[in-house]
Design a protein around this motif. Sequence first.
Motif, short mmCIF file in Angstrom:
data_model
loop_
_atom_site.label_atom_id
_atom_site.label_comp_id
_atom_site.label_asym_id
_atom_site.label_seq_id
_atom_site.Cartn_x
_atom_site.Cartn_y
_atom_site.Cartn_z
N VAL A 1 -10.03 0.01 2.53
CA VAL A 1 -10.40 -1.31 1.99
C VAL A 1 -10.98 -2.16 3.11
N PRO A 2 -12.14 -2.78 2.92
CA PRO A 2 -12.69 -3.68 3.94
C PRO A 2 -11.69 -4.78 4.30
N LYS A 3 -11.65 -5.11 5.58
CA LYS A 3 -10.62 -6.03 6.08
C LYS A 3 -10.64 -7.37 5.34
N GLU A 4 -11.82 -7.86 5.02
CA GLU A 4 -11.90 -9.16 4.34
C GLU A 4 -11.35 -9.11 2.91
N GLN A 5 -11.12 -7.89 2.41
CA GLN A 5 -10.60 -7.74 1.05
C GLN A 5 -9.12 -7.35 1.02
N TRP A 6 -8.52 -7.22 2.19
CA TRP A 6 -7.13 -6.77 2.24
C TRP A 6 -6.21 -7.62 1.39
N GLN A 7 -6.26 -8.92 1.60
CA GLN A 7 -5.30 -9.79 0.93
C GLN A 7 -5.48 -9.78 -0.58
N SER A 8 -6.71 -9.83 -1.04
CA SER A 8 -6.93 -9.81 -2.49
C SER A 8 -6.48 -8.48 -3.09
N TYR A 9 -6.74 -7.37 -2.35
CA TYR A 9 -6.29 -6.05 -2.82
C TYR A 9 -4.76 -6.01 -2.88
N ILE A 10 -4.11 -6.50 -1.83
CA ILE A 10 -2.65 -6.51 -1.80
C ILE A 10 -2.10 -7.34 -2.95
N ASN A 11 -2.69 -8.49 -3.19
CA ASN A 11 -2.23 -9.36 -4.27
C ASN A 11 -2.38 -8.70 -5.63
N ASP A 12 -3.43 -7.90 -5.79
CA ASP A 12 -3.70 -7.27 -7.08
C ASP A 12 -2.93 -5.97 -7.29
N GLN A 13 -2.71 -5.22 -6.20
CA GLN A 13 -2.22 -3.85 -6.34
C GLN A 13 -0.77 -3.63 -5.86
N ILE A 14 -0.24 -4.54 -5.09
CA ILE A 14 1.07 -4.32 -4.48
C ILE A 14 2.12 -5.22 -5.14
N PRO A 15 3.30 -4.68 -5.47
CA PRO A 15 4.37 -5.52 -6.02
C PRO A 15 4.69 -6.69 -5.09
N GLU A 16 5.04 -7.79 -5.67
CA GLU A 16 5.20 -9.03 -4.91
C GLU A 16 6.18 -8.90 -3.74
N ASP A 17 7.27 -8.17 -3.94
CA ASP A 17 8.29 -8.05 -2.90
C ASP A 17 7.77 -7.39 -1.62
N TYR A 18 6.67 -6.63 -1.72
CA TYR A 18 6.17 -5.87 -0.57
C TYR A 18 4.86 -6.41 -0.01
N ARG A 19 4.31 -7.43 -0.62
CA ARG A 19 2.99 -7.91 -0.20
C ARG A 19 2.97 -8.42 1.24
N GLU A 20 3.93 -9.21 1.60
CA GLU A 20 3.93 -9.81 2.94
C GLU A 20 4.06 -8.74 4.02
N ILE A 21 5.02 -7.81 3.87
CA ILE A 21 5.25 -6.83 4.92
C ILE A 21 4.09 -5.85 5.02
N ILE A 22 3.49 -5.48 3.90
CA ILE A 22 2.34 -4.58 3.96
C ILE A 22 1.15 -5.27 4.62
N GLY A 23 0.98 -6.54 4.37
CA GLY A 23 -0.06 -7.30 5.05
C GLY A 23 0.16 -7.32 6.55
N VAL A 24 1.42 -7.49 6.96
CA VAL A 24 1.75 -7.49 8.39
C VAL A 24 1.44 -6.13 9.01
N TYR A 25 1.83 -5.06 8.33
CA TYR A 25 1.60 -3.72 8.87
C TYR A 25 0.11 -3.39 8.94
N CYS A 26 -0.67 -3.82 7.96
CA CYS A 26 -2.13 -3.64 8.02
C CYS A 26 -2.69 -4.30 9.27
N SER A 27 -2.23 -5.51 9.55
CA SER A 27 -2.76 -6.26 10.69
C SER A 27 -2.35 -5.65 12.03
N ARG A 28 -1.29 -4.82 12.04
CA ARG A 28 -0.83 -4.21 13.29
C ARG A 28 -1.54 -2.91 13.63
N LEU A 29 -2.24 -2.32 12.69
CA LEU A 29 -2.72 -0.95 12.88
C LEU A 29 -3.81 -0.83 13.94
N ASP A 30 -4.61 -1.86 14.16
CA ASP A 30 -5.55 -1.82 15.29
C ASP A 30 -4.79 -1.73 16.60
#
Length: 266
Positions: free
Chosen positions: A121-150
Amino acid sequence: MEILIVILIFLVVLLVKYNRVITILIKTLRHKPFPQNTNKPEQLTIDQQNALSAGLIIAEQHMFCWDSLESDARNSGKTEQKYRLGTAWDVFSPQSAVECLSSFGSFHKIVNSAIEIYLNVPKEQWQSYINDQIPEDYREIIGVYCSRLDQVSAILIENKVAENQEEVHQILLRGAIAWDLGRIVYIARASYVAGYINKEQAWQAINSVLPVVKEHFANWKQFGQSYMLGRAVYQPDDASIPGLFDIYTQATTSEDSPWLKYPLNN
């Protein structure tokens, strides 16, 4: 004389307060890599040894022997394992040990979800994808882990877990399941040493890991790469990370390492 007494009292207070830290430091300085159990009660089968070897990095981190369920290595006694189980995994009793072992192992699924987004997923679309596809309880932590992968990718190359970005990509594709599998082995061993579970329960948990290891990895190096990926994503700035990468290097290169003595899938 009074000043000397005050100094002695101060030193005694420090020794009492930091006794555990000082003891662990002394044991760490005396520790030799990959200790064997000089009093092991039984000879392991190759499958048992390979199952136990899935927990090699964390066993070495906590100074466990590598060649038996029991351990006579420094820092592996009942009191120490009760402390570690309680502080790290909320295991304080036989019931909580069994519950932990039966439910443990979902962390890699969260990391792998972050990896999938990171790779596809393009980086600029991460948050919208997470909001649409990830259960609410996991959105924040998955966003954090995405940002750490670089950062994690750079750490893996810097510490020679991967030679280049192409190899990092292959490590990411295999995911972080090894970190969960290795910790299951350690929790089972620690729970046995602590007296929370019996030998049969410990081996049942440990042996259950091996088929999963063989399904996902062709060799121990791949397993170790996955383990370090999970650990680095979890806490990339943790002070213990350099030491863990040293253990990984020794595990994949030292002639004393059980990963070289007992190759996976051979």
